[in-house]
Design an enzyme around this catalytic site. Structure first.
Site, PDB file in Angstrom:
ATOM      1  N   LYS A   1       4.005   8.700 -12.788  1.00  0.00           N
ATOM      2  CA  LYS A   1       3.892   7.337 -12.247  1.00  0.00           C
ATOM      3  C   LYS A   1       3.427   7.302 -10.790  1.00  0.00           C
ATOM      4  O   LYS A   1       3.651   6.332 -10.079  1.00  0.00           O
ATOM      5  CB  LYS A   1       5.225   6.560 -12.347  1.00  0.00           C
ATOM      6  CG  LYS A   1       5.939   6.576 -13.674  1.00  0.00           C
ATOM      7  CD  LYS A   1       5.089   6.262 -14.863  1.00  0.00           C
ATOM      8  CE  LYS A   1       4.430   4.900 -14.848  1.00  0.00           C
ATOM      9  NZ  LYS A   1       3.347   4.834 -15.891  1.00  0.00           N
TER      10      LYS A   1
ATOM     11  N   GLY B   1       0.122   7.865  -9.908  1.00  0.00           N
ATOM     12  CA  GLY B   1      -1.295   7.517  -9.853  1.00  0.00           C
ATOM     13  C   GLY B   1      -2.175   8.676 -10.293  1.00  0.00           C
ATOM     14  O   GLY B   1      -3.335   8.768  -9.919  1.00  0.00           O
TER      15      GLY B   1
ATOM     16  N   ARG C   1      -3.311   9.504 -13.346  1.00  0.00           N
ATOM     17  CA  ARG C   1      -4.395   9.143 -14.275  1.00  0.00           C
ATOM     18  C   ARG C   1      -5.553   8.525 -13.506  1.00  0.00           C
ATOM     19  O   ARG C   1      -6.718   8.861 -13.735  1.00  0.00           O
ATOM     20  CB  ARG C   1      -3.893   8.175 -15.366  1.00  0.00           C
ATOM     21  CG  ARG C   1      -4.984   7.579 -16.260  1.00  0.00           C
ATOM     22  CD  ARG C   1      -5.871   8.595 -16.929  1.00  0.00           C
ATOM     23  NE  ARG C   1      -5.158   9.476 -17.841  1.00  0.00           N
ATOM     24  CZ  ARG C   1      -5.688  10.539 -18.435  1.00  0.00           C
ATOM     25  NH1 ARG C   1      -6.952  10.866 -18.217  1.00  0.00           N
ATOM     26  NH2 ARG C   1      -4.966  11.295 -19.219  1.00  0.00           N
TER      27      ARG C   1
ATOM     28  N   SER D   1       8.818   1.938 -11.657  1.00  0.00           N
ATOM     29  CA  SER D   1       7.663   2.067 -12.538  1.00  0.00           C
ATOM     30  C   SER D   1       8.015   2.957 -13.733  1.00  0.00           C
ATOM     31  O   SER D   1       7.662   2.663 -14.876  1.00  0.00           O
ATOM     32  CB  SER D   1       6.500   2.682 -11.758  1.00  0.00           C
ATOM     33  OG  SER D   1       5.389   2.891 -12.588  1.00  0.00           O
TER      34      SER D   1
ATOM     35  N   GLY E   1      -0.953  -0.197 -13.939  1.00  0.00           N
ATOM     36  CA  GLY E   1      -0.872  -1.321 -13.011  1.00  0.00           C
ATOM     37  C   GLY E   1      -0.124  -2.490 -13.615  1.00  0.00           C
ATOM     38  O   GLY E   1      -0.428  -3.644 -13.356  1.00  0.00           O
ATOM     39  N   ARG E   2       0.881  -2.194 -14.450  1.00  0.00           N
ATOM     40  CA  ARG E   2       1.589  -3.299 -15.104  1.00  0.00           C
ATOM     41  C   ARG E   2       2.685  -3.866 -14.208  1.00  0.00           C
ATOM     42  O   ARG E   2       3.065  -3.266 -13.216  1.00  0.00           O
ATOM     43  CB  ARG E   2       2.157  -2.867 -16.455  1.00  0.00           C
ATOM     44  CG  ARG E   2       3.136  -1.719 -16.393  1.00  0.00           C
ATOM     45  CD  ARG E   2       3.603  -1.317 -17.789  1.00  0.00           C
ATOM     46  NE  ARG E   2       3.887   0.117 -17.820  1.00  0.00           N
ATOM     47  CZ  ARG E   2       3.845   0.847 -18.928  1.00  0.00           C
ATOM     48  NH1 ARG E   2       3.543   0.303 -20.072  1.00  0.00           N
ATOM     49  NH2 ARG E   2       4.107   2.141 -18.881  1.00  0.00           N
TER      50      ARG E   2
ATOM     51  N   HIS F   1       6.270  -4.728 -12.849  1.00  0.00           N
ATOM     52  CA  HIS F   1       7.521  -3.966 -12.887  1.00  0.00           C
ATOM     53  C   HIS F   1       8.699  -4.853 -13.259  1.00  0.00           C
ATOM     54  O   HIS F   1       8.694  -6.053 -13.008  1.00  0.00           O
ATOM     55  CB  HIS F   1       7.793  -3.338 -11.511  1.00  0.00           C
ATOM     56  CG  HIS F   1       6.905  -2.174 -11.225  1.00  0.00           C
ATOM     57  ND1 HIS F   1       6.967  -1.463 -10.056  1.00  0.00           N
ATOM     58  CD2 HIS F   1       5.937  -1.590 -11.985  1.00  0.00           C
ATOM     59  CE1 HIS F   1       6.067  -0.500 -10.098  1.00  0.00           C
ATOM     60  NE2 HIS F   1       5.436  -0.560 -11.245  1.00  0.00           N
TER      61      HIS F   1
END
Length: 364
Positions: free
Chosen positions: A121, A123, A125, A210, A328-329, A331
């Protein structure tokens, strides 16, 4: 028949001139474009565990998408395709018979020279997808989990998972769990003591939330954050062994890696800056990897809705692309007092981490 033509880039690169000149062959054939569109459509991007293992091959030769095109004279941008060519590929093309052995042209599977080892979580990816724009990076799409879960399968299995790469290209993979698993540093060191390690770090409090948010999406009936984060809610005692909180103890994880690798072989990326200034962070990563700075701000635009940088032209496609739905969803909303207590808890750990890192990440 595809026609081969090559051109000098308008920048002059010392030394690697020849290699680059012959590696970057533009295939001007609709066949190859068709194949790549097909591969892209079928594999999608980013979320697929199979990205690298889909066995879709163009009919005759094996082509390697080299990642990103150089801008030529700031105008035409045509897809560059690095081809894995045989030794006699140029017979019958006068003037195109350099004294090269077959090896320069042949793409082979090699063990990675660089790893994105963490953090979950953080970053990772986004970083991987941004790096894949570089023509000299060949990255595995899925997370192989070799050093933490599948080590018993052996290095030959691991090598067989890697994408094929040409001589000057850097092979890499990302598995964020590596950073926090105890056995991993020694195992990585046994593969290569020169490997370059990249860690994307992010404010441990937002990282934990996250992480929890991702867990909710997979197990909806999970207890509330607070009841998992605290051993004892009344006296505010925190359960630092709960995975979402434990992963954020960066100093103690980094310490384990520093027992095996010099600090110069570990590059820390700010997860926050990766979003606010992707080109700046990517510039530093390219420097660390000894690559030319080819991925620049020209590659990004900012998506207001997602609050995330997106790629103007990702690998294998001319359409803009944002990371998948799960990136980027929103939280889960966490009680302010709980947040405060967590910040307090992490403060000394963060300070120690800043000292080890030699940089202040500015977490609250």
């Amino acid at each position: 028949m595809a026609t081969f033509h090559y051109h000098h880039h308008h920048h002059h690169y010392p030394n690697s001139d020849l290699r680059r000149l012959f590696h970057r062959l533009t295939i001007a054939s609709s066949l190859s474009i068709l194949c790549f569109s097909l591969v892209y459509l079928l594999t999608g991007c980013c979320e697929s565990e199979l990205t690298e293992n889909t066995n879709i091959k163009p009919p005759t030769r094996e082509f390697l998408v080299s990642g990103w095109q150089y801008e030529r004279n700031g105008t035409s941008v045509e897809k560059e395709v690095t081809t894995a060519l045989g030794e006699d590929a140029f017979s019958g093309h006068p003037g195109l018979e350099p004294n090269l052995t077959g090896k320069e042209w042949t793409a082979t599977r090699r063990l990675p020279q660089a790893l994105i080892i963490g953090v979950k979580k953080g970053g990772t990816r986004a970083l991987l997808e941004f790096l894949r724009l570089h023509p000299d990076i060949r990255a595995l799409g899925s997370e192989p989990h070799f050093f933490d879960r599948h080590y018993a399968r052996g290095l030959d299995w691991y090598r067989s998972m890697m994408p094929k790469a040409l001589d000057g290209q850097i092979v890499m993979e990302k598995t964020p769990r590596y950073f926090v698993t105890v056995e991993t540093p020694a195992r990585v060191h046994a593969m290569s003591k020169d490997v370059k390690l990249i860690v994307v770090v992010r404010d441990p409090v937002t990282r934990a939330i996250s992480d929890y948010t991702q867990i909710i999406s997979k197990t909806p009936d999970i207890p509330p954050f607070e009841s998992l984060a605290f051993k004892n809610r009344t006296n505010g005692e925190i359960d630092s062994l709960w995975s979402p909180l434990w992963i954020g103890l960066y100093a103690q994880h980094l310490e384990r890696w520093l027992a095996w690798f010099p600090r110069t072989q570990i590059h820390l990326v700010s997860g926050e800056r990766l979003i606010s200034d992707p080109a700046g962070e990517l510039g530093k990563v390219q420097d660390f990897l000894g690559l030319q700075r080819i991925v620049t701000d020209k590659h990004f635009y900012f998506n207001k809705t997602k609050g995330f940088p997106c790629l103007k032209k990702p690998e294998g496609s001319s359409k803009p692309h944002c990371l998948g739905k799960t990136k980027g969803r929103m939280h889960a909303s966490i009680d302010r007092e709980v947040m405060q207590r967590l910040r307090e808890f992490y403060k000394p750990h963060n300070q120690r981490f800043y000292q080890m890192a030699g940089q202040d990440f500015g977490w609250q």
